[in-house]
Enzyme design. Structure first.
Site, mmCIF file in Angstrom:
data_model
loop_
_atom_site.group_PDB
_atom_site.id
_atom_site.type_symbol
_atom_site.label_atom_id
_atom_site.label_comp_id
_atom_site.label_asym_id
_atom_site.label_seq_id
_atom_site.Cartn_x
_atom_site.Cartn_y
_atom_site.Cartn_z
ATOM 1 C CB CYS A 42 38.782 38.730 50.439
ATOM 2 S SG CYS A 42 38.773 37.506 49.115
ATOM 3 C CG HIS B 46 40.304 42.139 57.286
ATOM 4 N ND1 HIS B 46 39.900 42.933 56.225
ATOM 5 C CD2 HIS B 46 41.388 41.455 56.839
ATOM 6 C CE1 HIS B 46 40.708 42.707 55.190
ATOM 7 N NE2 HIS B 46 41.604 41.820 55.528
HETATM 8 N N1 COA Z 1 47.841 37.503 36.100
HETATM 9 C C1 COA Z 1 47.326 37.781 34.892
HETATM 10 N N2 COA Z 1 46.631 36.913 34.149
HETATM 11 C C2 COA Z 1 46.481 35.664 34.638
HETATM 12 C C3 COA Z 1 46.996 35.305 35.895
HETATM 13 C C4 COA Z 1 47.709 36.265 36.642
HETATM 14 N N3 COA Z 1 48.226 35.995 37.834
HETATM 15 N N4 COA Z 1 46.660 34.021 36.125
HETATM 16 C C5 COA Z 1 45.983 33.581 35.071
HETATM 17 N N5 COA Z 1 45.864 34.576 34.171
HETATM 18 C C6 COA Z 1 45.162 34.534 32.888
HETATM 19 C C7 COA Z 1 45.544 33.335 32.065
HETATM 20 O O1 COA Z 1 46.664 33.606 31.262
HETATM 21 C C8 COA Z 1 44.292 33.107 31.248
HETATM 22 O O2 COA Z 1 44.244 34.067 30.206
HETATM 23 P P1 COA Z 1 43.518 33.768 28.816
HETATM 24 O O3 COA Z 1 42.053 33.589 29.146
HETATM 25 O O4 COA Z 1 43.782 35.006 28.022
HETATM 26 O O5 COA Z 1 44.160 32.536 28.306
HETATM 27 C C9 COA Z 1 43.174 33.458 32.223
HETATM 28 O O6 COA Z 1 43.764 34.360 33.173
HETATM 29 C C10 COA Z 1 42.616 32.262 32.955
HETATM 30 O O7 COA Z 1 43.698 31.514 33.512
HETATM 31 P P2 COA Z 1 43.507 30.321 34.547
HETATM 32 O O8 COA Z 1 44.832 29.767 34.917
HETATM 33 O O9 COA Z 1 42.471 29.353 33.979
HETATM 34 O O10 COA Z 1 42.972 31.054 35.806
HETATM 35 P P3 COA Z 1 41.539 30.949 36.497
HETATM 36 O O11 COA Z 1 40.528 31.578 35.620
HETATM 37 O O12 COA Z 1 41.341 29.567 37.002
HETATM 38 O O13 COA Z 1 41.759 31.919 37.751
HETATM 39 C C11 COA Z 1 43.258 32.804 39.393
HETATM 40 C C12 COA Z 1 42.657 31.563 38.765
HETATM 41 C C13 COA Z 1 44.127 32.338 40.536
HETATM 42 C C14 COA Z 1 44.121 33.516 38.356
HETATM 43 C C15 COA Z 1 42.141 33.761 39.847
HETATM 44 O O14 COA Z 1 41.165 33.045 40.538
HETATM 45 C C16 COA Z 1 42.668 34.890 40.733
HETATM 46 O O15 COA Z 1 43.394 35.756 40.281
HETATM 47 N N6 COA Z 1 42.308 34.920 42.010
HETATM 48 C C17 COA Z 1 42.802 35.908 42.932
HETATM 49 C C18 COA Z 1 41.666 36.582 43.560
HETATM 50 C C19 COA Z 1 42.150 37.660 44.495
HETATM 51 O O16 COA Z 1 42.950 38.502 44.156
HETATM 52 N N7 COA Z 1 41.596 37.657 45.707
HETATM 53 C C20 COA Z 1 41.848 38.643 46.686
HETATM 54 C C21 COA Z 1 43.180 38.525 47.308
HETATM 55 S S1 COA Z 1 43.227 37.364 48.615
HETATM 56 ZN ZN ZN Z 2 42.991 41.035 54.092
#
Ligand code: COA
Ligand code: ZN
Length: 320
Positions: free
Chosen positions: A247, A216
């Protein structure tokens, strides 16, 4: 790496670039951007993230965008998507993705903030994803990239111990990663640190582990860091058209290395990217039209290539 190029760039604008911008970038514009990048010669594109749409609404159209890549002749351009967990991997398999980029941070605080897990829990997820992948029939298998965030520092924790980066890299490799992406998520790195870090990773992991550098430009050092990484043999780079990116869970994060400038630098130094920089610069119009108010970065798009510039890549073969 594709034949006929010396450096493999990957456009991460449709993922890193759009995850932190205000407003929804229309699906048709994402597809137009993807097609124009392919036409410019881009060897790899990270097309979206498979994350909960509630969390990042920008990627609520991931299915349509991925389906558009399947319906397009993308030639040998490698299309991939980011995944944070098993659910993301399952969505990728359902959509027929051939490459998925898992992400975990070296810094525990950033990993907790970004994916709500400790780094070791993310590594456990990664292991399960590789197991799931290995049990698939061959035509459904995908290449898995181990993405390491905050390798060079973290806005939440400050300095990051290089030994912790080596540990995460080793865990990814032991779990079956096909490749690693080493990320300066918040633009802390300097060229000396880049040389030292890649040399350390190379000596600890051995020559068979291939790596992409992801910089970055937050502190203006992205191109200098690219040159430092080239110096120690890295030939694969992430970058973003017009230097968008950042991010949402890393305070102070800003744009990626500017793709147009990285491509120009490589070509001017005699390294073939296969990318036509003029075509690349013209794609900025799609960004400008669809992200009103978003600053577009980049020197080459503003200044043009120098008179007499002769790119290393030959585009004669691609002429119609
Ligand atoms: N795609 C779509 N839906 C997803 C998913 C995915 N990859 N992972 C989890 N979910 C859904 C679950 O099915 C659940 O749905 P519901 O509420 O309808 O039952 C809900 O999201 C929560 O699931 P959970 O496993 O408890 O996830 P979380 O709330 O702890 O979140 C992550 C964890 C990893 C999914 C989330 O923090 C995330 O996506 N982070 C990425 C952030 C990002 O993109 N950062 C920038 C890039 S580096
Ligand atoms: Zn990046």
């Amino acid at each position: 790496m594709r034949d006929g190029i010396d450096i493999e760039f990957r456009e991460v604008g449709m993922r890193d670039g759009l995850q932190n911008t205000k407003g929804f970038f229309p699906t048709e514009a994402k597809i137009a951007w993807m097609k124009a990048e392919v036409a410019s010669g881009m060897p790899a594109i990270e097309i979206c993230s498979f994350v909960p749409p509630k969390l990042i609404p920008q990627f609520k159209d991931a299915v349509e965008v991925v389906e558009a890549t399947h319906a397009t002749d993308t030639g040998d351009c490698i299309i991939s998507a980011l995944i944070p967990n098993m659910k993301g991997a399952e969505r990728g398999v359902e959509l027929g993705m051939k490459k998925l980029n898992f992400v975990a941070s070296v810094s525990e605080t950033h990993n907790l903030s970004n994916v709500r897990r400790k780094p070791e829990e993310s590594v456990e997820d990664f292991r399960r994803i590789v197991e799931m992948r290995d049990a698939l029939p061959d035509d459904k298998k995908f290449v898995i990239d181990g993405g390491m965030s905050t390798v060079f520092g973290c806005t939440l924790e400050g300095n990051v111990d290089p030994a912790a980066a080596v540990k995460l890299a080793q865990q990814f490799v032991e779990a079956g990663a096909d490749h690693l992406t080493v990320c300066d998520t918040v633009g802390f790195a300097n060229p000396k640190q880049v040389r030292d870090m890649f040399r350390l990773l190379q000596s600890e992991l051995g020559p068979d582990v291939t790596m992409t550098a992801h910089f970055h430009d937050t502190r203006g050092l992205a191109l200098a860091n690219m040159e430092a990484a080239l110096d120690v043999g890295i030939r694969s780079f992430d970058a973003c058209l017009a230097g968008l990116g950042g991010c949402p869970w890393a305070p102070g994060a800003s744009g990626n290395m500017v793709m147009e400038d990285g491509v120009f630098m490589a070509e001017a130094m005699g390294m073939r990217t296969g990318i036509d920089v003029d075509k690349l610069c013209s794609i900025r119009e799609i960004i400008a039209d669809n992200l009103p108010g978003e600053p577009l970065h980049g020197a080459i798009a503003k200044a043009g290539v120098p008179k007499g510039h002769s790119p290393a890549s030959s585009f004669a073969a691609a002429a119609e």
